[in-house]
Design an enzyme around this catalytic site. Structure first.
Site, PDB file in Angstrom:
ATOM      1  N   GLY A   1       2.390   2.179  10.555  1.00  0.00           N
ATOM      2  CA  GLY A   1       3.332   3.272  10.350  1.00  0.00           C
ATOM      3  C   GLY A   1       4.064   3.699  11.613  1.00  0.00           C
ATOM      4  O   GLY A   1       4.710   4.745  11.632  1.00  0.00           O
TER       5      GLY A   1
ATOM      6  N   GLU B   1      -5.498  -4.904  10.563  1.00  0.00           N
ATOM      7  CA  GLU B   1      -4.459  -3.889  10.761  1.00  0.00           C
ATOM      8  C   GLU B   1      -4.734  -3.118  12.048  1.00  0.00           C
ATOM      9  O   GLU B   1      -5.500  -2.133  12.028  1.00  0.00           O
ATOM     10  CB  GLU B   1      -4.449  -2.906   9.588  1.00  0.00           C
ATOM     11  CG  GLU B   1      -4.190  -3.542   8.253  1.00  0.00           C
ATOM     12  CD  GLU B   1      -3.637  -2.525   7.275  1.00  0.00           C
ATOM     13  OE1 GLU B   1      -2.533  -2.731   6.775  1.00  0.00           O
ATOM     14  OE2 GLU B   1      -4.309  -1.502   7.031  1.00  0.00           O
TER      15      GLU B   1
ATOM     16  N   SER C   1       3.378  -2.253  10.251  1.00  0.00           N
ATOM     17  CA  SER C   1       4.841  -2.263  10.369  1.00  0.00           C
ATOM     18  C   SER C   1       5.463  -3.620  10.011  1.00  0.00           C
ATOM     19  O   SER C   1       6.420  -4.062  10.659  1.00  0.00           O
ATOM     20  CB  SER C   1       5.267  -1.820  11.774  1.00  0.00           C
ATOM     21  OG  SER C   1       4.799  -0.514  12.030  1.00  0.00           O
TER      22      SER C   1
ATOM     23  N   ASN D   1       0.862  -1.185   0.000  1.00  0.00           N
ATOM     24  CA  ASN D   1       0.000   0.000   0.000  1.00  0.00           C
ATOM     25  C   ASN D   1       0.898   1.235   0.000  1.00  0.00           C
ATOM     26  O   ASN D   1       1.475   1.584   1.013  1.00  0.00           O
ATOM     27  CB  ASN D   1      -0.902  -0.018   1.244  1.00  0.00           C
ATOM     28  CG  ASN D   1      -1.730   1.240   1.368  1.00  0.00           C
ATOM     29  OD1 ASN D   1      -1.865   2.006   0.403  1.00  0.00           O
ATOM     30  ND2 ASN D   1      -2.297   1.465   2.540  1.00  0.00           N
ATOM     31  N   TRP D   2       0.998   1.849  -1.147  1.00  0.00           N
ATOM     32  CA  TRP D   2       1.908   2.999  -1.293  1.00  0.00           C
ATOM     33  C   TRP D   2       1.351   4.277  -0.659  1.00  0.00           C
ATOM     34  O   TRP D   2       2.072   5.273  -0.573  1.00  0.00           O
ATOM     35  CB  TRP D   2       2.194   3.263  -2.772  1.00  0.00           C
ATOM     36  CG  TRP D   2       3.098   2.265  -3.425  1.00  0.00           C
ATOM     37  CD1 TRP D   2       3.689   1.173  -2.852  1.00  0.00           C
ATOM     38  CD2 TRP D   2       3.536   2.292  -4.787  1.00  0.00           C
ATOM     39  NE1 TRP D   2       4.455   0.514  -3.779  1.00  0.00           N
ATOM     40  CE2 TRP D   2       4.379   1.188  -4.973  1.00  0.00           C
ATOM     41  CE3 TRP D   2       3.289   3.139  -5.871  1.00  0.00           C
ATOM     42  CZ2 TRP D   2       4.983   0.902  -6.201  1.00  0.00           C
ATOM     43  CZ3 TRP D   2       3.875   2.861  -7.093  1.00  0.00           C
ATOM     44  CH2 TRP D   2       4.725   1.752  -7.250  1.00  0.00           C
ATOM     45  N   LYS D   3       0.074   4.281  -0.334  1.00  0.00           N
ATOM     46  CA  LYS D   3      -0.573   5.483   0.220  1.00  0.00           C
ATOM     47  C   LYS D   3      -0.319   6.689  -0.715  1.00  0.00           C
ATOM     48  O   LYS D   3      -0.295   6.497  -1.932  1.00  0.00           O
ATOM     49  CB  LYS D   3      -0.085   5.752   1.639  1.00  0.00           C
ATOM     50  CG  LYS D   3      -0.122   4.506   2.516  1.00  0.00           C
ATOM     51  CD  LYS D   3       0.123   4.803   3.962  1.00  0.00           C
ATOM     52  CE  LYS D   3       0.270   3.513   4.723  1.00  0.00           C
ATOM     53  NZ  LYS D   3       0.087   3.678   6.163  1.00  0.00           N
TER      54      LYS D   3
ATOM     55  N   GLY E   1       2.760  -1.212   4.235  1.00  0.00           N
ATOM     56  CA  GLY E   1       2.836   0.208   3.906  1.00  0.00           C
ATOM     57  C   GLY E   1       4.268   0.621   3.634  1.00  0.00           C
ATOM     58  O   GLY E   1       4.819   0.407   2.546  1.00  0.00           O
ATOM     59  N   GLY E   2       4.903   1.184   4.637  1.00  0.00           N
ATOM     60  CA  GLY E   2       6.243   1.763   4.491  1.00  0.00           C
ATOM     61  C   GLY E   2       7.247   0.866   3.781  1.00  0.00           C
ATOM     62  O   GLY E   2       7.962   1.316   2.871  1.00  0.00           O
TER      63      GLY E   2
ATOM     64  N   GLU F   1      -6.907   4.770   7.685  1.00  0.00           N
ATOM     65  CA  GLU F   1      -6.695   6.181   7.322  1.00  0.00           C
ATOM     66  C   GLU F   1      -7.938   6.759   6.643  1.00  0.00           C
ATOM     67  O   GLU F   1      -8.275   7.930   6.830  1.00  0.00           O
ATOM     68  CB  GLU F   1      -5.439   6.303   6.438  1.00  0.00           C
ATOM     69  CG  GLU F   1      -4.169   6.105   7.256  1.00  0.00           C
ATOM     70  CD  GLU F   1      -2.961   5.615   6.476  1.00  0.00           C
ATOM     71  OE1 GLU F   1      -2.963   5.688   5.240  1.00  0.00           O
ATOM     72  OE2 GLU F   1      -2.023   5.134   7.134  1.00  0.00           O
TER      73      GLU F   1
ATOM     74  N   HIS G   1      -9.577   1.048   4.914  1.00  0.00           N
ATOM     75  CA  HIS G   1      -8.290   1.313   5.563  1.00  0.00           C
ATOM     76  C   HIS G   1      -8.518   2.323   6.692  1.00  0.00           C
ATOM     77  O   HIS G   1      -9.320   3.249   6.555  1.00  0.00           O
ATOM     78  CB  HIS G   1      -7.282   1.862   4.540  1.00  0.00           C
ATOM     79  CG  HIS G   1      -5.888   1.879   5.076  1.00  0.00           C
ATOM     80  ND1 HIS G   1      -5.455   2.838   5.954  1.00  0.00           N
ATOM     81  CD2 HIS G   1      -4.842   1.039   4.889  1.00  0.00           C
ATOM     82  CE1 HIS G   1      -4.191   2.592   6.286  1.00  0.00           C
ATOM     83  NE2 HIS G   1      -3.791   1.495   5.647  1.00  0.00           N
TER      84      HIS G   1
HETATM   85  C1  PEP Z   1      -0.820   0.166   5.936  1.00  0.00           C
HETATM   86  O1  PEP Z   1      -0.892   1.361   5.706  1.00  0.00           O
HETATM   87  O2  PEP Z   1      -1.698  -0.576   5.493  1.00  0.00           O
HETATM   88  C2  PEP Z   1       0.303  -0.332   6.728  1.00  0.00           C
HETATM   89  C3  PEP Z   1       0.230  -1.520   7.218  1.00  0.00           C
HETATM   90  O3  PEP Z   1       1.380   0.529   6.897  1.00  0.00           O
HETATM   91  P1  PEP Z   1       2.811   0.176   7.563  1.00  0.00           P
HETATM   92  O4  PEP Z   1       3.267  -1.138   6.985  1.00  0.00           O
HETATM   93  O5  PEP Z   1       3.690   1.314   7.202  1.00  0.00           O
HETATM   94  O6  PEP Z   1       2.572   0.053   9.032  1.00  0.00           O
END
Ligand code: PEP
Length: 263
Positions: A184, A178, A222, A13-15, A243-244, A108, A106
């Site tokens: 994040g 999640e 994470s 997930n590049w956001k 994500g990251g 966010e 999600h």
């Molecule tokens: C996400 O945004 O779905 C996520 C899991 O981010 P991260 O891996 O950065 O925690």
């Protein structure tokens, strides 16, 4: 089928990242890693969720890889079809552009953009009716976890959508657990805690749908190359929403490899 026979999914997930040139380079680097040592689609499904504006260009680039890599939309409109809805991208429009997957729910979107249960239900219904596969995200806040309500919150988020999912459409849903406090933040839930929650989610799904035993349940929060092997070893963790770490080709590749090798 037991949960451990489910082909894992690793979805990046590049956001709201990266800029166009960096996105194109990231994909080229990832494809080069797959060229050096491929990961069989039978062992791991891989998807990438770029920004809306990059979807079709990224898809064209991914279609050129030596294996299937799915392009995933990060969101979809609650409005179906076409019409006078400035700024929206509907499920039908995604499908028309050969985008077959979408993230819905999600945290966010829920927290920052007002995606409440009614909106999520509309998005889900539109996506499933248009023939998309939905990655439905659920997860509790730190406060809810500290109050001992994590399991109840997460199971409620599944019940929230049950009324609008037709019996056969459950097979087009992937669940992503999640915990919000792990997204994040660098704080990963322990593999034992994630496994325990996934087992509860699996039980909940089995009560709602005949496809419950076969549905993939991904973990997100994470996930990195360093913790992927341990997470992937848990029987009910059928992949990761990343994500990251998906913004680095080597990290994302190592996570996919960890899941591919685990099952
Ligand atoms: C996400 O945004 O779905 C996520 C899991 O981010 P991260 O891996 O950065 O925690």
């Amino acid at each position: 089928m037991s949960s451990s026979t489910i082909t894992p999914w690793v979805v990046g997930n590049w956001k709201l990242n990266p800029m166009r040139a960096d996105a194109l380079q990231l994909i080229e680097e990832f494809k080069a890693l797959l060229q050096q040592q491929s990961i069989s689609p039978e062992h791991c499904h891989i998807g990438v969720a770029p920004t809306a504006i990059a979807l079709t260009e990224v898809k064209a680039q991914l279609d050129d890889a030596n294996r299937k890599i799915y392009t995933v939309a990060q969101d979809v409109s609650r409005i179906a079809g076409t019409g006078a809805y400035t700024g929206e991208v509907s499920a039908e429009l995604l499908k028309d552009s050969q985008i077959e997957f979408v993230l819905i729910g999600h945290s966010e979107r829920r927290e920052l953009f007002g995606d409440n249960v009614e909106i999520l239900k509309a998005k889900l219904q539109n996506a499933l009716s248009a023939g998309l596969t939905v990655i439905y995200c659920i997860g509790e806040s730190l406060e809810q976890r500290e109050q001992g309500a994590a399991e109840q919150v997460v199971l409620q988020q599944i019940c929230d959508i049950a009324a609008v999912v037709k019996a056969e459409q459950w097979q087009n849903i992937v669940v992503a657990y999640e915990p919000i406090w792990a997204i994040g933040t660098g704080k990963t839930a322990s593999p034992a805690d994630v496994q325990a929650m996934h087992a509860k989610i699996r039980e909940g799904l089995k009560q709602i749908t005949a496809f419950g035993a076969d549905m993939a349940i991904l973990y997100g929060g994470s996930v990195k190359a360093e913790n992927a092997v341990e997470l992937a070893a848990c029987p009910d963790i059928n992949g990761a929403l990343v994500g990251g770490a998906s913004l680095n080709a080597e990290s994302f590749y190592q996570i996919a490899k960890a899941f591919a090798q685990s099952k």
